[in-house]
Motif scaffolding. Structure first.
Motif, PDB file in Angstrom:
ATOM      1  N   GLN A 148      24.073  80.515  45.624  1.00 30.70           N
ATOM      2  CA  GLN A 148      23.630  80.187  44.266  1.00 30.70           C
ATOM      3  C   GLN A 148      24.450  79.044  43.688  1.00 30.70           C
ATOM      4  O   GLN A 148      23.916  78.143  43.018  1.00 30.70           O
ATOM      5  CB  GLN A 148      23.724  81.412  43.359  1.00 30.70           C
ATOM      6  CG  GLN A 148      23.156  81.188  41.953  1.00 30.70           C
ATOM      7  CD  GLN A 148      21.679  80.860  41.984  1.00 30.70           C
ATOM      8  OE1 GLN A 148      20.873  81.662  42.446  1.00 30.70           O
ATOM      9  NE2 GLN A 148      21.305  79.686  41.484  1.00 30.70           N
ATOM     10  N   ALA A 149      25.752  79.054  43.934  1.00 39.05           N
ATOM     11  CA  ALA A 149      26.608  77.968  43.445  1.00 39.05           C
ATOM     12  C   ALA A 149      26.187  76.637  44.069  1.00 39.05           C
ATOM     13  O   ALA A 149      26.177  75.595  43.399  1.00 39.05           O
ATOM     14  CB  ALA A 149      28.066  78.266  43.772  1.00 39.05           C
ATOM     15  N   GLY A 150      25.824  76.673  45.355  1.00 37.98           N
ATOM     16  CA  GLY A 150      25.374  75.451  46.011  1.00 37.98           C
ATOM     17  C   GLY A 150      24.083  74.930  45.419  1.00 37.98           C
ATOM     18  O   GLY A 150      23.891  73.712  45.286  1.00 37.98           O
ATOM     19  N   ILE A 151      23.182  75.832  45.047  1.00 37.65           N
ATOM     20  CA  ILE A 151      21.927  75.423  44.405  1.00 37.65           C
ATOM     21  C   ILE A 151      22.219  74.844  43.018  1.00 37.65           C
ATOM     22  O   ILE A 151      21.679  73.796  42.628  1.00 37.65           O
ATOM     23  CB  ILE A 151      20.967  76.615  44.310  1.00 37.65           C
ATOM     24  CG1 ILE A 151      20.523  77.047  45.712  1.00 37.65           C
ATOM     25  CG2 ILE A 151      19.747  76.255  43.458  1.00 37.65           C
ATOM     26  CD1 ILE A 151      19.730  78.341  45.741  1.00 37.65           C
ATOM     27  N   ASP A 152      23.079  75.522  42.266  1.00 37.50           N
ATOM     28  CA  ASP A 152      23.416  75.063  40.912  1.00 37.50           C
ATOM     29  C   ASP A 152      24.043  73.678  40.935  1.00 37.50           C
ATOM     30  O   ASP A 152      23.827  72.872  40.018  1.00 37.50           O
ATOM     31  CB  ASP A 152      24.367  76.055  40.232  1.00 37.50           C
ATOM     32  CG  ASP A 152      23.709  77.404  39.953  1.00 37.50           C
ATOM     33  OD1 ASP A 152      22.467  77.473  39.971  1.00 37.50           O
ATOM     34  OD2 ASP A 152      24.458  78.386  39.742  1.00 37.50           O
ATOM     35  N   ASP A 153      24.831  73.397  41.970  1.00 39.61           N
ATOM     36  CA  ASP A 153      25.499  72.099  42.096  1.00 39.61           C
ATOM     37  C   ASP A 153      24.636  71.064  42.820  1.00 39.61           C
ATOM     38  O   ASP A 153      25.099  69.950  43.092  1.00 39.61           O
ATOM     39  CB  ASP A 153      26.829  72.253  42.856  1.00 39.61           C
ATOM     40  CG  ASP A 153      27.865  73.023  42.061  1.00 39.61           C
ATOM     41  OD1 ASP A 153      27.703  73.138  40.832  1.00 39.61           O
ATOM     42  OD2 ASP A 153      28.836  73.529  42.671  1.00 39.61           O
ATOM     43  N   GLU A 154      23.403  71.471  43.152  1.00 35.15           N
ATOM     44  CA  GLU A 154      22.451  70.615  43.868  1.00 35.15           C
ATOM     45  C   GLU A 154      22.963  70.205  45.246  1.00 35.15           C
ATOM     46  O   GLU A 154      22.586  69.166  45.787  1.00 35.15           O
ATOM     47  CB  GLU A 154      22.083  69.376  43.034  1.00 35.15           C
ATOM     48  CG  GLU A 154      21.411  69.733  41.717  1.00 35.15           C
ATOM     49  CD  GLU A 154      20.971  68.516  40.935  1.00 35.15           C
ATOM     50  OE1 GLU A 154      21.456  67.407  41.232  1.00 35.15           O
ATOM     51  OE2 GLU A 154      20.143  68.682  40.021  1.00 35.15           O
ATOM     52  N   GLN A 155      23.852  71.037  45.794  1.00 33.92           N
ATOM     53  CA  GLN A 155      24.317  70.829  47.166  1.00 33.92           C
ATOM     54  C   GLN A 155      23.346  71.483  48.145  1.00 33.92           C
ATOM     55  O   GLN A 155      23.167  71.015  49.261  1.00 33.92           O
ATOM     56  CB  GLN A 155      25.728  71.396  47.329  1.00 33.92           C
ATOM     57  CG  GLN A 155      26.411  71.002  48.635  1.00 33.92           C
ATOM     58  CD  GLN A 155      27.856  71.457  48.682  1.00 33.92           C
ATOM     59  OE1 GLN A 155      28.335  72.147  47.788  1.00 33.92           O
ATOM     60  NE2 GLN A 155      28.576  71.061  49.719  1.00 33.92           N
ATOM     61  N   PHE A 156      22.725  72.592  47.703  1.00 35.57           N
ATOM     62  CA  PHE A 156      21.680  73.259  48.472  1.00 35.57           C
ATOM     63  C   PHE A 156      20.358  73.085  47.734  1.00 35.57           C
ATOM     64  O   PHE A 156      20.316  73.044  46.497  1.00 35.57           O
ATOM     65  CB  PHE A 156      21.966  74.754  48.624  1.00 35.57           C
ATOM     66  CG  PHE A 156      23.176  75.091  49.450  1.00 35.57           C
ATOM     67  CD1 PHE A 156      23.633  74.239  50.456  1.00 35.57           C
ATOM     68  CD2 PHE A 156      23.868  76.280  49.230  1.00 35.57           C
ATOM     69  CE1 PHE A 156      24.745  74.566  51.220  1.00 35.57           C
ATOM     70  CE2 PHE A 156      24.980  76.619  49.986  1.00 35.57           C
ATOM     71  CZ  PHE A 156      25.425  75.753  50.985  1.00 35.57           C
ATOM     72  N   ARG A 157      19.290  72.994  48.499  1.00 34.38           N
ATOM     73  CA  ARG A 157      17.975  72.941  47.877  1.00 34.38           C
ATOM     74  C   ARG A 157      17.607  74.333  47.373  1.00 34.38           C
ATOM     75  O   ARG A 157      18.157  75.339  47.846  1.00 34.38           O
ATOM     76  CB  ARG A 157      16.935  72.415  48.864  1.00 34.38           C
ATOM     77  CG  ARG A 157      16.731  73.275  50.099  1.00 34.38           C
ATOM     78  CD  ARG A 157      15.725  72.634  51.038  1.00 34.38           C
ATOM     79  NE  ARG A 157      15.559  73.413  52.273  1.00 34.38           N
ATOM     80  CZ  ARG A 157      14.798  74.480  52.393  1.00 34.38           C
ATOM     81  NH1 ARG A 157      14.120  74.923  51.339  1.00 34.38           N
ATOM     82  NH2 ARG A 157      14.690  75.115  53.545  1.00 34.38           N
ATOM     83  N   PRO A 158      16.688  74.426  46.410  1.00 36.10           N
ATOM     84  CA  PRO A 158      16.290  75.748  45.897  1.00 36.10           C
ATOM     85  C   PRO A 158      15.672  76.606  47.003  1.00 36.10           C
ATOM     86  O   PRO A 158      14.731  76.186  47.676  1.00 36.10           O
ATOM     87  CB  PRO A 158      15.255  75.401  44.825  1.00 36.10           C
ATOM     88  CG  PRO A 158      15.581  74.009  44.420  1.00 36.10           C
ATOM     89  CD  PRO A 158      16.064  73.323  45.662  1.00 36.10           C
ATOM     90  N   VAL A 159      16.249  77.776  47.218  1.00 38.17           N
ATOM     91  CA  VAL A 159      15.752  78.716  48.215  1.00 38.17           C
ATOM     92  C   VAL A 159      15.794  80.116  47.607  1.00 38.17           C
ATOM     93  O   VAL A 159      16.361  80.321  46.531  1.00 38.17           O
ATOM     94  CB  VAL A 159      16.605  78.697  49.509  1.00 38.17           C
ATOM     95  CG1 VAL A 159      16.478  77.362  50.225  1.00 38.17           C
ATOM     96  CG2 VAL A 159      18.073  79.017  49.207  1.00 38.17           C
TER      97      VAL A 159
END
Length: 206
Positions: A148-159
């Motif tokens: 979730q932190a990776g998504i929030d930081d736009e490091q991970f794509r929304p999954v």
């Protein structure tokens, strides 16, 4: 005799090592006492039974696998997700020492064997199943927290965060199980490769 938290923890650590050597079915309080280097009668001052001792030992897995990760901010989700996977598949002396003062000599083999023994016993024992479910939940919390932190930081794509966390957790547990119960020397490496593929897939490199 007054309770001594240090002695109680040393008993748990002795049980950890003895369980890896003997397996659940053949493990006795006498074996744990020999590993501890003391009269096994001392164990009954702190624990009611072998199962009571082994149930309390599941806290060590929380320390080894989870540690203080949930209390720390995620600064680099991709790196931290990879580090968590590595910590589960390849626990180091430093990591294990955070959970126990006297880690086993062969840390990776011992941790994997004890994990499989306790989770297998949970098949037949409701109390063990409750505790292994708790440990699973803590591991899943770490994975969802980092993803979730990776998504929030736009490091991970929304999954789907929970589904992705479940996928990774399943692979990690399967890797420990396969390593311990088969002669596949590449079991952990294959799991590492599969999880690296998941991390690459969810990473937002655009």
């Amino acid at each position: 005799m007054s309770d001594n938290p240090g002695t109680k923890q040393r008993i748990r650590e002795a049980a950890f090592r003895a369980l890896a050597e003997h397996g659940y079915a053949d493990l006795s309080i006498k074996d744990i006492g020999e590993e501890l280097g003391q009269n096994p009668s001392i164990i009954y001052h702190y624990f009611d039974s072998k199962d009571d001792l082994l149930l309390s030992m599941l806290d060590d897995f929380v320390g080894i696998f989870v540690g203080r990760r949930l209390e720390q901010p995620v600064t680099d989700a991709e790196t931290e997700l990879s580090a968590f996977v590595d910590q589960v598949l390849h626990p180091s002396t430093e990591q294990v020492e955070q959970a126990m003062d006297s880690p086993p000599a062969d840390i990776e083999t011992t941790v994997a064997r004890v994990f499989v023994e306790l989770w297998a016993h949970a098949t037949w024992d409701d109390a063990f199943r409750e505790e292994t479910t708790r440990v699973d939940g803590r591991m899943r919390e770490v994975l969802t927290h980092v993803i979730q932190a990776g998504i929030d930081d736009e490091q991970f794509r929304p999954v789907d965060v929970e589904l992705t966390a479940d996928h990774v957790l399943f692979l990690l547990k399967q890797g420990l199980h396969t390593r311990t119960t088969t002669n596949r020397d590449d079991a952990v490496d294959r799991v590492q490769l599969l999880v690296d593929g998941i991390i690459a897939d969810i990473s937002d490199d655009d």
